[in-house]
Structures are given as structure tokens and as C-alpha cells.
Enzyme design. Structure first.
Site, mmCIF file in Angstrom:
data_model
loop_
_atom_site.group_PDB
_atom_site.id
_atom_site.type_symbol
_atom_site.label_atom_id
_atom_site.label_comp_id
_atom_site.label_asym_id
_atom_site.label_seq_id
_atom_site.Cartn_x
_atom_site.Cartn_y
_atom_site.Cartn_z
ATOM 1 N N GLY A 322 0.187 -4.265 11.287
ATOM 2 C CA GLY A 322 -0.525 -3.451 10.521
ATOM 3 C C GLY A 322 -0.558 -4.870 9.204
ATOM 4 C CD GLU A 323 3.386 -4.224 6.532
ATOM 5 O OE1 GLU A 323 3.705 -5.875 6.358
ATOM 6 O OE2 GLU A 323 4.115 -3.646 6.938
ATOM 7 N N GLY A 324 -1.734 -6.433 7.408
ATOM 8 C CA GLY A 324 -2.723 -7.559 7.225
ATOM 9 C C GLY A 324 -2.782 -8.732 8.194
#
Length: 363
Positions: A322-324
Site C-alpha cells: 500500500g501507501e501508493g
């Protein structure tokens, strides 16, 4: 300040320029590389041309990674692989350049912007430019209480709108969108299950941090209970975000809607951005035409949401952090598509027309 109605965005959002897309398709037919030889890169180049209203397409030179951060009260039920209230630790890793997304962004020369919409921490732990617009500290436990008040939900959406305007005004030409949250996949599963009319077990995954079977069962139960609270407000997207969303979700939804208004393309990352996109689509059906799905996250709720919006992910590398991160991995593919569409020569027997430049009309 008048009450915000997300449905109003439907009148403000236009589709990418269909005339320009036809011009881009016609130009592609004249290139020296045979049609179809570049696979999906052709489609991406044409999509970008329509979004920009330009043929040949312009290079993507000023992308930005934008991360909305928040903690979710439902994490107190031990449904995440991270402790409740720990999202500020994720933010600190990004700011220190120690997260996967930060490493990739640094290598690609992509600036990173973190927006604290609802972290549950002392603001003094993080820089002022991150925390100064926080809507509230954490969110309510969505299985038994509203995540936000109606006023907080509206403030959060307006925060996202303001961030989108700031990025568009500063010249950002494409946004890589992600989240920094604890408990966020439980909230995302609830929103997607509610909007797609599915049961909790169908949409509940194990999150980016990974959880064991007992935690997965607790997560399913939390989604099931939250769904009971979500269904009565399905007709009002702002009320839905207040009931079972969170400040980061509401801000990201506002950001996605206003990015479409401003004709600024967005690459979605994982299940949280997909959930916000699905809420935004319910408010403005043309909005998904401005978004790309960066990657398959492995979360069943993400697959449901992307299928509902007819968005086909660019990558499937098993990246779940996640987190971009996954959306950042897709960015070079989009940039490559733009470069190929703009720089490949046309065949000698097919000169460039004098009026090429994307003058087609709007849908």
C-alpha cells in the site's frame, strides 16, 4: 457556507476530449510501429491525449505522490496487523524516506505530499505542513458509531477539494494517490460492500500488513456490523462517509472529484483509493474516466470496486504494502506510453497533418 452536495460534482465533471482521442487513434495508425504491437501502451497514450486535449500527447513531467493519512477507531478491535493509532509511524517513515513508496518516489524524482486528515497522534510529532489541516483526531468505531459528524465529513471533503486545486494550480500533471492508515482496509471493505450490495465475507481481505485467521474473522464481523449502519444512508454519499468512512476517506473522495473537475489524471493505488473512487463515482458517473488503476492489491474489495468502475489494473506483481507503492510502480508505464505516443515517427508515406493538435469537441 452552504451545505455540500456531492451530486453537484456530476454537473462539473466532463469526460476527456473524445475528439482528441480520435485524433490520437488516427495518429497511432500512421506510426512506423504496427498497430497493436505496443499492446496496452497504445491505449494509455490515447487516454492521456484525451485527458490533456493534445495530440501528440505531452510528456508526464510533473507527477506528484499524494498520500492522505488517518487512523480508524475500528482498529481497536485488532483487525489490522498494526496497532491502533499507529498511522503516524507510517507517515514518519515516508517523511524520513524509509518506506517503499518513499524510496520509489525518490528514485523517480517524484515529490511526495502527505496530508493528515485524521491521524490519532499529538500534532507535535509531525511537521506543521502535514498536520495543520487535520479534520479530527482519529475516527469513530464504525461497527458501533459514526466515523465522523456531518460537519466533519463536509470539512474533510472540502479539504480534499482544496488539495486538488492546489496541485492543479501548481502544475501537477498527474497524481499518484495513496493512503497511510491503520484500519483503513476494514473501512474500505465496508464502503465497497455497501455500494456493491455484497456480504462482508466477500470483500474482507487480510490487509497490507497481513492478519491471521482469527483477526480475519474479527474483521469480517466488524464489516458486517458496520454494513448494518451503512445501508440506511446509501442514498447520501456524504452521510455514508460520515457513518462508515473517515476523515482520510472523505478527503480522498473530495480530492478525486475535484481532480476530475480540474482535468488532472490520477493513478489509484490499493483498496482504500478504490473505495473512495467508488463513492466518488456514485456522485459523478463521469469521474472514473480521469483515473487509472495502478495495480492489483490482492484485496477482494478492490477487485469488486474496480470491476464496478470498469477500471483494469495496469500491474499485478503481488505488491500489498500500500501507501501508493503499487501506483508508483505503474507510473513509469504511463510515462513510457506518453513518450512512445509523442516521439515515435509516422511512416514516410503518412505525413503529419497540418492541423494535428487535438481540436476535437467535448463529449
Amino acid at each position: 457556507m452552504s451545505r455540500l452536495n456531492l451530486d453537484d460534482f456530476s454537473e462539473l465533471i466532463e469526460r476527456p476530449d473524445s475528439g482528441t482521442r480520435r485524433d490520437a487513434e488516427e495518429r497511432r495508425e500512421r506510426l512506423s510501429v504496427p498497430p497493436g504491437a505496443l499492446g496496452r501502451l497504445d491505449e494509455l497514450g490515447e487516454w492521456l491525449a484525451a485527458a490533456q486535449g493534445a495530440v501528440p500527447v505531452r510528456p508526464v513531467e510533473r507527477p506528484k505522490l499524494v498520500l492522505f493519512a488517518g487512523d480508524h477507531g475500528v482498529a481497536a478491535l485488532d483487525v489490522s496487523g498494526r496497532p491502533a493509532g499507529a498511522a503516524h509511524v507510517l507517515v514518519r517513515r515516508v517523511l524520513d524516506g524509509a518506506s517503499p513508496a518513499a524510496v520509489l518516489a525518490r528514485r523517480a524524482g517524484v515529490p511526495v505530499r502527505v496530508v493528515d486528515a485524521g491521524l490519532d497522534c499529538d500534532p507535535a510529532l509531525l511537521p506543521d505542513d502535514v498536520v495543520r489541516r487535520r479534520v479530527r483526531r482519529g475516527s469513530g468505531r464504525i461497527d458501533v458509531a459514526d466515523a465522523l459528524t456531518a460537519e466533519e465529513a463536509e470539512r474533510a471533503v472540502r479539504l480534499g477539494v482544496a488539495v486538488a486545486d492546489e496541485e492543479a494550480d501548481s502544475g501537477t500533471d498527474l497524481v499518484v494517490l495513496g493512503d497511510l492508515s491503520v484500519g483503513g482496509t476494514t473501512v474500505a471493505a465496508t464502503l465497497i460492500a455497501a455500494l456493491c450490495g455484497t456480504d462482508a465475507s466477500v470483500v474482507t481481505g487480510r490487509g497490507g500488513a497481513g492478519i491471521d485467521d482469527l483477526a480475519w474473522m474479527r474483521k469480517c464481523a466488524a464489516v458486517r456490523d458496520a454494513l448494518r449502519r451503512a445501508r440506511p444512508v446509501l442514498g447520501d454519499q456524504l452521510a455514508l462517509l460520515a457513518a462508515v468512512g473517515g476523515a482520510d476517506f472523505a478527503a480522498m473522495t473530495g480530492f478525486l472529484l475535484q481532480s476530475a473537475v480540474r482535468r488532472m489524471p490520477v493513478i489509484l493505488d490499493g483498496v482504500v483509493s478504490a473505495a473512495c473512487a467508488l463513492v466518488a463515482q456514485r456522485a459523478a458517473f463521469r469521474a472514473p474516466d480521469w483515473w487509472l488503476a495502478g495495480q492489483v492489491s490482492g484485496e477482494p474489495a478492490q477487485a469488486k470496486a474496480l470491476d464496478r468502475m470498469a477500471l483494469n489494473p495496469l500491474l499485478d506483481h503481488g505488491v500489498t504494502v500500500g501507501e501508493g507503492t503499487g501506483a508508483l510502480l505503474a507510473l513509469p508505464l504511463v510515462q513510457a506510453a506518453a513518450a512512445l505516443a509523442a516521439e515515435l515517427p509516422v511512416r514516410p508515406d503518412q505525413p503529419e497533418p497540418q492541423d494535428a493538435g487535438g481540436t476535437g469537441g467535448m463529449d
